[in-house]
Design a protein around this motif. Structure first.
Motif, PDB file in Angstrom:
ATOM      1  N   VAL A   1     -43.333  11.604 -31.777  1.00 26.45           N
ATOM      2  CA  VAL A   1     -44.085  12.817 -31.424  1.00 26.45           C
ATOM      3  C   VAL A   1     -43.400  13.985 -32.114  1.00 26.45           C
ATOM      4  CG1 VAL A   1     -44.878  14.329 -29.576  1.00 26.45           C
ATOM      5  CG2 VAL A   1     -44.793  11.854 -29.214  1.00 26.45           C
ATOM      6  N   ALA A   2     -44.175  14.725 -32.907  1.00 26.24           N
ATOM      7  CA  ALA A   2     -43.623  15.838 -33.668  1.00 26.24           C
ATOM      8  C   ALA A   2     -44.442  17.103 -33.420  1.00 26.24           C
ATOM      9  CB  ALA A   2     -43.610  15.505 -35.174  1.00 26.24           C
ATOM     10  N   ARG A   3     -43.747  18.244 -33.359  1.00 26.92           N
ATOM     11  CA  ARG A   3     -44.407  19.544 -33.249  1.00 26.92           C
ATOM     12  C   ARG A   3     -44.335  20.224 -34.620  1.00 26.92           C
ATOM     13  NH1 ARG A   3     -45.409  22.422 -28.722  1.00 26.92           N
ATOM     14  NH2 ARG A   3     -43.881  21.187 -27.561  1.00 26.92           N
ATOM     15  N   LEU A   4     -45.480  20.605 -35.141  1.00 26.73           N
ATOM     16  CA  LEU A   4     -45.560  21.149 -36.492  1.00 26.73           C
ATOM     17  C   LEU A   4     -45.681  22.663 -36.477  1.00 26.73           C
ATOM     18  CD1 LEU A   4     -48.218  18.608 -37.838  1.00 26.73           C
ATOM     19  CD2 LEU A   4     -45.756  18.502 -38.206  1.00 26.73           C
ATOM     20  N   ASN A   5     -45.079  23.285 -37.487  1.00 21.72           N
ATOM     21  CA  ASN A   5     -45.244  24.725 -37.693  1.00 21.72           C
ATOM     22  C   ASN A   5     -46.279  25.023 -38.768  1.00 21.72           C
ATOM     23  OD1 ASN A   5     -43.332  25.566 -35.781  1.00 21.72           O
ATOM     24  ND2 ASN A   5     -41.658  25.143 -37.217  1.00 21.72           N
ATOM     25  N   GLY A   6     -46.791  23.994 -39.378  1.00 20.71           N
ATOM     26  CA  GLY A   6     -47.772  24.164 -40.444  1.00 20.71           C
ATOM     27  C   GLY A   6     -48.589  22.905 -40.585  1.00 20.71           C
ATOM     28  N   PRO A   7     -49.334  22.782 -41.693  1.00 21.31           N
ATOM     29  CA  PRO A   7     -50.175  21.591 -41.885  1.00 21.31           C
ATOM     30  C   PRO A   7     -49.337  20.340 -42.131  1.00 21.31           C
ATOM     31  CG  PRO A   7     -50.176  22.962 -43.851  1.00 21.31           C
ATOM     32  CD  PRO A   7     -49.466  23.743 -42.796  1.00 21.31           C
ATOM     33  N   LEU A   8     -49.919  19.205 -41.803  1.00 20.61           N
ATOM     34  CA  LEU A   8     -49.260  17.921 -42.032  1.00 20.61           C
ATOM     35  C   LEU A   8     -49.477  17.501 -43.488  1.00 20.61           C
ATOM     36  CD1 LEU A   8     -47.747  15.838 -40.229  1.00 20.61           C
ATOM     37  CD2 LEU A   8     -49.907  14.601 -40.053  1.00 20.61           C
ATOM     38  N   PRO A   9     -48.423  17.088 -44.189  1.00 14.37           N
ATOM     39  CA  PRO A   9     -48.611  16.630 -45.580  1.00 14.37           C
ATOM     40  C   PRO A   9     -49.538  15.417 -45.647  1.00 14.37           C
ATOM     41  CG  PRO A   9     -46.280  16.907 -45.034  1.00 14.37           C
ATOM     42  CD  PRO A   9     -47.030  16.997 -43.751  1.00 14.37           C
ATOM     43  N   ASP A  10     -50.141  15.217 -46.810  1.00 12.43           N
ATOM     44  CA  ASP A  10     -50.990  14.040 -47.014  1.00 12.43           C
ATOM     45  C   ASP A  10     -50.179  12.769 -46.771  1.00 12.43           C
ATOM     46  OD1 ASP A  10     -53.115  15.632 -47.683  1.00 12.43           O
ATOM     47  OD2 ASP A  10     -52.740  15.520 -49.851  1.00 12.43           O
ATOM     48  N   ILE A  11     -50.829  11.785 -46.162  1.00 12.10           N
ATOM     49  CA  ILE A  11     -50.150  10.531 -45.839  1.00 12.10           C
ATOM     50  C   ILE A  11     -50.093   9.656 -47.093  1.00 12.10           C
ATOM     51  CG2 ILE A  11     -50.158   8.479 -44.385  1.00 12.10           C
ATOM     52  CD1 ILE A  11     -51.851  10.047 -42.381  1.00 12.10           C
ATOM     53  N   PRO A  12     -48.905   9.262 -47.545  1.00 14.58           N
ATOM     54  CA  PRO A  12     -48.810   8.391 -48.722  1.00 14.58           C
ATOM     55  C   PRO A  12     -49.504   7.050 -48.465  1.00 14.58           C
ATOM     56  CG  PRO A  12     -46.674   9.338 -48.153  1.00 14.58           C
ATOM     57  CD  PRO A  12     -47.587   9.634 -47.013  1.00 14.58           C
ATOM     58  N   ALA A  13     -50.077   6.496 -49.506  1.00 18.35           N
ATOM     59  CA  ALA A  13     -50.778   5.214 -49.382  1.00 18.35           C
ATOM     60  C   ALA A  13     -49.851   4.112 -48.900  1.00 18.35           C
ATOM     61  CB  ALA A  13     -51.397   4.837 -50.726  1.00 18.35           C
ATOM     62  N   ALA A  14     -48.568   4.196 -49.217  1.00 16.06           N
ATOM     63  CA  ALA A  14     -47.613   3.144 -48.871  1.00 16.06           C
ATOM     64  C   ALA A  14     -47.420   3.005 -47.368  1.00 16.06           C
ATOM     65  CB  ALA A  14     -46.267   3.415 -49.549  1.00 16.06           C
ATOM     66  N   ILE A  15     -47.700   4.080 -46.617  1.00 13.16           N
ATOM     67  CA  ILE A  15     -47.469   3.999 -45.171  1.00 13.16           C
ATOM     68  C   ILE A  15     -48.751   4.146 -44.346  1.00 13.16           C
ATOM     69  CG2 ILE A  15     -45.117   4.854 -45.388  1.00 13.16           C
ATOM     70  CD1 ILE A  15     -46.105   7.551 -44.322  1.00 13.16           C
ATOM     71  N   ARG A  16     -49.864   4.372 -45.014  1.00 10.16           N
ATOM     72  CA  ARG A  16     -51.110   4.635 -44.293  1.00 10.16           C
ATOM     73  C   ARG A  16     -51.508   3.474 -43.386  1.00 10.16           C
ATOM     74  NH1 ARG A  16     -54.202   6.124 -48.464  1.00 10.16           N
ATOM     75  NH2 ARG A  16     -53.487   8.287 -48.289  1.00 10.16           N
ATOM     76  N   GLU A  17     -51.270   2.246 -43.851  1.00 10.08           N
ATOM     77  CA  GLU A  17     -51.641   1.067 -43.066  1.00 10.08           C
ATOM     78  C   GLU A  17     -50.584   0.683 -42.038  1.00 10.08           C
ATOM     79  OE1 GLU A  17     -54.600  -0.313 -43.329  1.00 10.08           O
ATOM     80  OE2 GLU A  17     -55.118   1.168 -44.865  1.00 10.08           O
TER      81      GLU A  17
END
Length: 302
Positions: free
Chosen positions: A224-240
Motif C-alpha cells: 500500500v503506497a500513498r502517492l504525491n503525484g501520478p503513478l508511473p506507467d507499469i512496465p510490461a515485465a511486471i504487469r502480469e
C-alpha cells in the motif's frame, strides 16, 4: 507425490439441503491438508464421507485407491480418525480407555498412547465421567494420535484445549508429516492451519470455494503506497505479476504472488509519501469468502 485422497464432485444432500455440494479435491500422500470454514460449512460432512460413515448422494471419494463408502472397512484400516465429538466410556478411568483402544488395532500400542497423554499433560487416573471437556478431548487425542496409520483425520482436534496444549497437538501433526503420513484436519483457528499445513481448502455453504498451496500463499504480498503525484506507467515485465487497486486519498494497493524486487524498483520511481508492505496471509484469503461485518469471529487466529 501421488494423490492419496481424492474426491470427485462429491455431494451429500438432505432433501433440499446440500451439506456438501460437488466437492472435488486432491490430497497428496505425505502432506497436511487443512479444512477451514465456519460451522455448517461442510467440513464434518466431508470428513464423514471420507470415512464411509455417510453414503454420498452423488460423486465419489477414494483413499489409497479404495472407495470410501463401498470399501470403508479397508479404508478404516488405513486411517486414524478423531471425530468432532468423541464419545468415551464414562465409567472407565483414562488409563483403562487407552488400554482398551490400544488393543483394538495392530498398528498402535498402549505405550505410544501413554506417551501422547504425557505430552498433553493428562491425568489418566481420573474417571472419564468426572473429566472436563478439555480433558476428554486430550484422552481422545491420545487414543487416536498413538495409531501408526498412513492417514490421520482430525475433526477440530484442538477444540476446548488451552494454547499450550494446542501448540503440542500441532507439533504432533508436523511430526506425523515428517514420518511420511498424510494428515487432514478441520479447524477454526487460522494460525494453526498456517503453521502446520501444506495445503488449505476453504468451505462455504457446502462448497469448496478455494484451495491453495501454503507455499504459494506465503510468497504473496500486499503493498500500500500513498502517492504525491501520478503513478508511473507499469512496465510490461511486471504487469502480469501484480494486481493494482486505486484507493482513496491518493493511495494504491498492489497485490503480487511473486517477486517483490521489480515492483519495488518501479514504485521507487514514483513520488511517494509512504509505503507499507505485508504478507497477504491466510486471514485475507479467508475473508474474501467469509467476512461479514455483522458476524465477526467466524474464524479465529488466536
Amino acid at each position: 507425490m501421488e494423490a492419496f485422497v481424492e474426491t470427485r464432485e462429491l455431494t451429500k444432500r438432505y432433501r433440499e439441503l446440500a451439506a456438501l455440494d460437488h466437492c472435488t479435491l486432491v490430497i497428496r500422500g505425505g502432506e497436511v491438508f487443512g479444512l477451514l470454514g465456519p460451522n455448517g460449512a461442510g467440513k464434518t460432512t466431508l470428513l464423514r464421507l471420507l470415512m464411509g460413515f455417510l453414503r454420498p448422494t452423488s460423486g465419489s471419494a477414494t483413499i489409497g485407491g479404495l472407495d470410501c463408502y463401498h470399501d470403508r472397512v479397508a479404508v478404516h484400516a488405513l486411517t486414524a480418525y478423531l471425530p468432532g465429538e468423541a464419545r468415551l466410556f464414562r465409567t472407565m478411568r483414562g488409563r483403562q480407555v487407552l488400554k482398551f483402544f490400544s488393543g483394538m488395532r495392530d498398528d498402535t500400542s498402549y505405550a505410544a498412547a501413554l506417551r501422547v497423554a504425557e505430552r498433553l499433560e493428562l491425568d489418566l487416573s481420573r474417571w472419564v465421567g468426572f473429566m472436563s471437556t478439555g480433558m476428554r478431548q486430550k484422552l481422545a487425542l491420545a487414543a487416536v494420535m498413538a495409531i501408526n496409520s498412513p492417514l490421520l483425520v482430525l475433526d477440530e482436534p484442538t477444540a476446548n484445549l488451552d494454547p499450550n496444549v494446542r501448540s503440542e497437538v500441532m507439533k504432533m501433526v508436523v511430526e506425523a508429516r515428517a514420518a511420511g503420513r498424510t494428515v487432514i484436519f478441520s479447524s477454526h483457528v487460522l494460525s494453526e492451519v498456517e503453521e502446520a499445513c501444506d495445503h488449505v481448502g476453504i468451505l462455504r455453504g457446502g462448497k469448496l470455494v478455494h484451495s491453495q498451496a501454503m507455499d504459494t500463499l506465503k510468497r504473496q504480498h500486499r503493498v500500500v503506497a500513498r502517492l504525491n503525484g501520478p503513478l508511473p506507467d507499469i512496465p510490461a515485465a511486471i504487469r502480469e505479476q501484480m494486481t493494482l487497486f486505486h484507493l482513496e486519498e491518493g493511495r494504491v494497493r498492489i497485490e503480487t504472488p511473486g517477486e517483490l524486487s521489480l515492483i519495488l524498483k518501479w514504485l521507487a520511481s514514483a513520488d511517494l509519501d509512504d509505503v507499507f508492505i505485508q504478507p497477504v496471509g491466510l486471514r485475507s484469503v479467508y475473508d474474501r469468502f467469509h467476512f461479514d461485518p455483522a458476524e465477526p469471529g467466524e474464524a479465529s487466529d488466536q
